[in-house]
Design an enzyme around this catalytic site. Sequence first.
Site, PDB file in Angstrom:
ATOM      1  N   HIS A  55       0.833  -1.209   0.000  1.00 53.16           N
ATOM      2  CA  HIS A  55       0.000   0.000   0.000  1.00 53.16           C
ATOM      3  C   HIS A  55       0.867   1.259   0.000  1.00 53.16           C
ATOM      4  O   HIS A  55       0.638   2.192  -0.784  1.00 53.16           O
ATOM      5  CB  HIS A  55      -0.921  -0.033   1.219  1.00 53.16           C
ATOM      6  CG  HIS A  55      -1.758   1.191   1.402  1.00 53.16           C
ATOM      7  ND1 HIS A  55      -3.073   1.260   0.979  1.00 53.16           N
ATOM      8  CD2 HIS A  55      -1.485   2.394   1.984  1.00 53.16           C
ATOM      9  CE1 HIS A  55      -3.563   2.448   1.283  1.00 53.16           C
ATOM     10  NE2 HIS A  55      -2.617   3.159   1.896  1.00 53.16           N
ATOM     11  N   GLU A  56       1.859   1.312   0.875  1.00 52.32           N
ATOM     12  CA  GLU A  56       2.703   2.508   0.964  1.00 52.32           C
ATOM     13  C   GLU A  56       3.530   2.703  -0.306  1.00 52.32           C
ATOM     14  O   GLU A  56       3.740   3.840  -0.749  1.00 52.32           O
ATOM     15  CB  GLU A  56       3.608   2.428   2.193  1.00 52.32           C
ATOM     16  CG  GLU A  56       2.876   2.359   3.527  1.00 52.32           C
ATOM     17  CD  GLU A  56       1.898   3.508   3.747  1.00 52.32           C
ATOM     18  OE1 GLU A  56       2.033   4.560   3.083  1.00 52.32           O
ATOM     19  OE2 GLU A  56       0.984   3.350   4.577  1.00 52.32           O
ATOM     20  N   HIS A  71       1.459   4.536  -2.822  1.00 55.43           N
ATOM     21  CA  HIS A  71       1.523   5.996  -2.715  1.00 55.43           C
ATOM     22  C   HIS A  71       2.792   6.529  -3.379  1.00 55.43           C
ATOM     23  O   HIS A  71       2.764   7.540  -4.088  1.00 55.43           O
ATOM     24  CB  HIS A  71       1.496   6.412  -1.248  1.00 55.43           C
ATOM     25  CG  HIS A  71       0.165   6.268  -0.589  1.00 55.43           C
ATOM     26  ND1 HIS A  71      -1.010   6.689  -1.177  1.00 55.43           N
ATOM     27  CD2 HIS A  71      -0.179   5.749   0.632  1.00 55.43           C
ATOM     28  CE1 HIS A  71      -2.021   6.449  -0.360  1.00 55.43           C
ATOM     29  NE2 HIS A  71      -1.545   5.874   0.740  1.00 55.43           N
ATOM     30  N   HIS A  85      -5.722   7.421  -2.242  1.00 55.15           N
ATOM     31  CA  HIS A  85      -6.682   6.446  -1.734  1.00 55.15           C
ATOM     32  C   HIS A  85      -7.865   6.324  -2.693  1.00 55.15           C
ATOM     33  O   HIS A  85      -8.353   7.322  -3.224  1.00 55.15           O
ATOM     34  CB  HIS A  85      -7.172   6.848  -0.342  1.00 55.15           C
ATOM     35  CG  HIS A  85      -6.120   6.715   0.711  1.00 55.15           C
ATOM     36  ND1 HIS A  85      -5.831   7.712   1.605  1.00 55.15           N
ATOM     37  CD2 HIS A  85      -5.263   5.689   1.008  1.00 55.15           C
ATOM     38  CE1 HIS A  85      -4.858   7.319   2.408  1.00 55.15           C
ATOM     39  NE2 HIS A  85      -4.499   6.094   2.065  1.00 55.15           N
TER      40      HIS A  85
END
Length: 616
Positions: free
Chosen positions: A190-191, A194, A200
């Site tokens: 997930h990170e 980014h 999101h």
Amino acid sequence: MKLVLLLAGFAALAKCSLAAPAGVQKDIPMETSAPEKPSEATTLGLLKTPKPEPKDEEPSPGAFQGDMMLTDDQLRKVEEAIDDQKAGRKKRKATIYESQRWSYKIIPYVIESSSSGQSSLIRSAMDHWEQNTCLRFEPLTSSHSSRLGHTSYISFFRGNGCWSHVGRSFTNQQQISIGPQCGYFGTIVHEIGHAIGFHHEQSRPDRDEYINVHFENVQSGREHNFAKYTWGSVTSSNVEYDVGSIMHYGGYGFSSNGRPTITTIDPRLNSRLGQRTALSAADIELANRIYECDDVEDCSNADECLNGGYHDADCDCVCPSSYSGDLCQDGGPTVRPADCSYRFTEMTGEITSPNYPSNYEDNTACVYEIEGPYGSTIELTFLDMEIETETLCRYDAVEVRKDDINSIGEKFCGNTLPPVQISSSNQMMVSFTSDPSITRRGFKATYVIIIQTTTVFSTTTLQTTPPSTTTLQTTNPSTTTLQTTNPSTTTLQTTDTPVIGSCGGTFVGVEGRVASPNYPNDYDNSLQCDYVIEVDDGRRVELIFEDFGLEDETTCRWDSLMINLGNGIKVGMKMCGREYPAASLVSIGNRMELKLKTDGSVNDRGFVASYRAIDL
């Protein structure tokens, strides 16, 4: 007086369970440190821990939406996008973050000594992105600056919390914090998302077509975490919204009361929220599109992927959920969750959980939609219930949506029969979901559709040639006249003065006209307009549509006009398209409400309707 029509009806429900997503089979390192749910033998269903929210949702100091560190320029653009969305302003030019993508699709990195104990997990997360996209993660060397034309690189370190910057944001070191509580494969994936430029998923402006955000359950001061952007400020590349994206919030993030802050409009998909197992097919497709991976990899000689599948960086087919096989040729509708979806229109019927009275299975997700004629209501009575018990019914539950079927309903579980459920419209949605362990007998319920005999249609005629009569002033700039011919018959006549549309308002008086904004020109996007028509006590509101045109969709989930006849009874249709009632609509009391909602794209001319006060 109510007329209850009882007709024989029985719906036999077949066994159904939620199919697991299918696609390219990769060797993906699985998360091993996530807490396991205790078995029934050790807990008897009383001590189980609910599915934890993703660690990246826990707010880190200085982070936006929990885990995104934004530069001053990025924060300004995001705040502008949120303000534009709230104000309904036209979209700005899309500028997020094309200039901040990683050149040549190469991302140099270092793993600092503080994160050396997590190096294998971090490398596995980077491998996952490499296996499914054309992105490449390379240990930082002195040659990178000359090869890539910049000195930027990402640096994993053991910081305070889980957070990352968005896109290539700095000329040198760009940190990703993998704090003590963040050592999960999915959290690191997930990170990294980014870092390559993803925001999101729930920030997309089209989210309301797929999820509901329950601000009443959000912690005070945390509402900004659920803000929406404009289309000009997101990079969707025409990839469909995905509730199962690894970039999506879970269902209980920032909850103030243990109740959900996000639910899916399709209740069968709630379990997909906040998944941190692996990239979804949509995540992979979006990354490959924004980094133009297909332009780099030559898949022109590869066999075509079927059923919406697409080629990854290795020219393998990545398949949508429920499809599998080398070309996504297997599976499909026969194994999709929609199989456990039922629609009832008979005046009476019975619904049960799968396998009832035997135990339902794990990971079940079913929906039962009940719909009656316009103006009717639905009464649902539970006859038996044995569902795994938990205080907030977070494990297994039956949910009843009796007001707005697209919003959250009330959940029931355990052995206590719920009270009779009565809808406020002609629609009701019942859903049943179970988690991966502990099953029970399930539930059995019957329903009856009730026709309200007080909703009647009187006869009126519209005339365009006004006689010499007394003129009455209404709340809008148009002028109408009322000519009384005898005590039992009235004729409503309208002048040729064009009606002036508005976004909502309160309309009082004997008669008048209401219209959508800009009518007869197209209405705007992203509207929510509330119209209230109120006449004297003891009288009713009669409404006649003169023209109607809203964006068409089978369930009217994009643009719609909802009509509430008063006293808690709603006309059971979200009107859209070009069809509208040929007869007049009459309120139950002295008040009628209309709600116009439009989404972020596609417009039409809207509506105009005449109303008047009548005696019944």
